[in-house]
Design a protein around this motif. Structure first.
Motif, PDB file in Angstrom:
ATOM      1  N   SER A  87      31.760  41.387  62.580  1.00  0.00           N
ATOM      2  CA  SER A  87      32.366  42.359  61.461  1.00  0.00           C
ATOM      3  C   SER A  87      33.697  42.780  61.772  1.00  0.00           C
ATOM      4  N   THR A  88      34.219  43.789  61.154  1.00  0.00           N
ATOM      5  CA  THR A  88      35.638  44.217  61.193  1.00  0.00           C
ATOM      6  C   THR A  88      36.017  45.256  62.156  1.00  0.00           C
ATOM      7  N   PHE A  89      37.326  45.288  62.308  1.00  0.00           N
ATOM      8  CA  PHE A  89      38.067  46.261  63.426  1.00  0.00           C
ATOM      9  C   PHE A  89      39.062  46.997  62.525  1.00  0.00           C
ATOM     10  N   LEU A  90      39.350  48.077  63.186  1.00  0.00           N
ATOM     11  CA  LEU A  90      40.827  48.603  62.820  1.00  0.00           C
ATOM     12  C   LEU A  90      41.646  49.126  64.087  1.00  0.00           C
ATOM     13  N   VAL A  91      42.786  49.299  64.046  1.00  0.00           N
ATOM     14  CA  VAL A  91      43.732  50.022  64.981  1.00  0.00           C
ATOM     15  C   VAL A  91      44.162  51.205  64.493  1.00  0.00           C
ATOM     16  N   ILE A 103      47.289  52.100  61.848  1.00  0.00           N
ATOM     17  CA  ILE A 103      48.367  51.120  61.858  1.00  0.00           C
ATOM     18  C   ILE A 103      48.080  49.553  62.016  1.00  0.00           C
ATOM     19  N   ARG A 104      47.029  49.278  62.082  1.00  0.00           N
ATOM     20  CA  ARG A 104      46.440  47.878  61.424  1.00  0.00           C
ATOM     21  C   ARG A 104      45.175  48.083  60.752  1.00  0.00           C
ATOM     22  N   SER A 105      45.273  47.579  59.632  1.00  0.00           N
ATOM     23  CA  SER A 105      44.246  47.598  58.274  1.00  0.00           C
ATOM     24  C   SER A 105      43.183  46.955  58.902  1.00  0.00           C
ATOM     25  N   SER A 106      41.891  47.029  58.413  1.00  0.00           N
ATOM     26  CA  SER A 106      40.474  46.626  58.698  1.00  0.00           C
ATOM     27  C   SER A 106      40.922  44.799  58.490  1.00  0.00           C
ATOM     28  N   TYR A 107      40.316  44.163  59.705  1.00  0.00           N
ATOM     29  CA  TYR A 107      40.615  42.842  59.926  1.00  0.00           C
ATOM     30  C   TYR A 107      39.396  42.115  60.714  1.00  0.00           C
TER      31      TYR A 107
END
Length: 199
Positions: A87-91, A103-107
């Motif tokens: 699934s997805t991550f964020l920064v 600072i980095r959208s969901s990917y």
């Protein structure tokens, strides 16, 4: 007067553990695990990386650093998931550990070791005594048993007023018109401080 400088504030290559392999910050940058992740094995660049399984919502990695003396910050890392079903991550970043800025959208991480590219931090994180950056899973969909790893986690920035170039004696006889094919050479007396690279 001109002033500039570029440096690596920290880098974690995880070759010799979880302490920074490069440290140009005030104090020592820190790495920690968020949540109850299970250690796993695997590498990206070199012999070391950080790898975990049993990922749930809000599990992740956190880096803490003092950015005093730096601006124009850029964060980057290398990552790999064992399966996109993780699934997805964020920064996100914070100066107090409670209010966070994405600072980095969901990917969704890929299944080969891939560089994140430069992730710019807003100016609010320049020259701060505490900056927290976290890479974390933001939803629980997907197989929590999949592995995720990071490597070569790096923060860079410009050094504030570390280098200067100052002209001294005024040039006599100006204005000058110098082109590639016409005109005369002009020498500009100057003094400098700090270390410069390039031309």
């Amino acid at each position: 007067v001109l002033g500039w400088g570029q440096t690596t504030i920290f880098q974690f290559d995880f070759e010799g553990g979880t302490t920074p392999s490069v440290d140009n910050a005030v104090g020592t940058p820190a790495y920690s695990v968020i949540g109850t992740l299970t250690s796993a094995t695997g590498t990206c660049n070199g012999a070391g990386s950080v790898t975990h399984s049993a990922w749930n919502t809000n599990d992740g990695y956190r880096f803490t650093v003092n950015t005093t003396g730096y601006n124009t910050l850029n964060f980057s890392y290398v990552e790999r998931a064992s399966n996109t079903a993780i699934s997805t991550f964020l920064v996100r970043a914070s100066t107090d550990g409670s209010t966070w800025t994405t600072i980095r959208s969901s990917y969704t991480p890929g299944t080969s070791c891939t560089a994140s590219g430069l992730i710019a931090l807003p100016v609010a994180f320049d020259n701060q005594s505490n900056v927290f950056i976290k890479i974390f899973k933001n939803v629980n969909a997907g197989n929590s048993g999949n592995n995720f790893r990071i490597d070569d986690v790096t923060l860079t920035g410009n050094v504030l007023s570390s280098n200067t170039i100052t002209t001294t004696t005024p040039i006599v006889g100006s204005p000058f018109c110098v082109t590639a094919s016409a005109g005369v050479s002009v020498s500009v007396p100057f003094t400098s401080s700090g270390t410069f690279t390039g031309n």
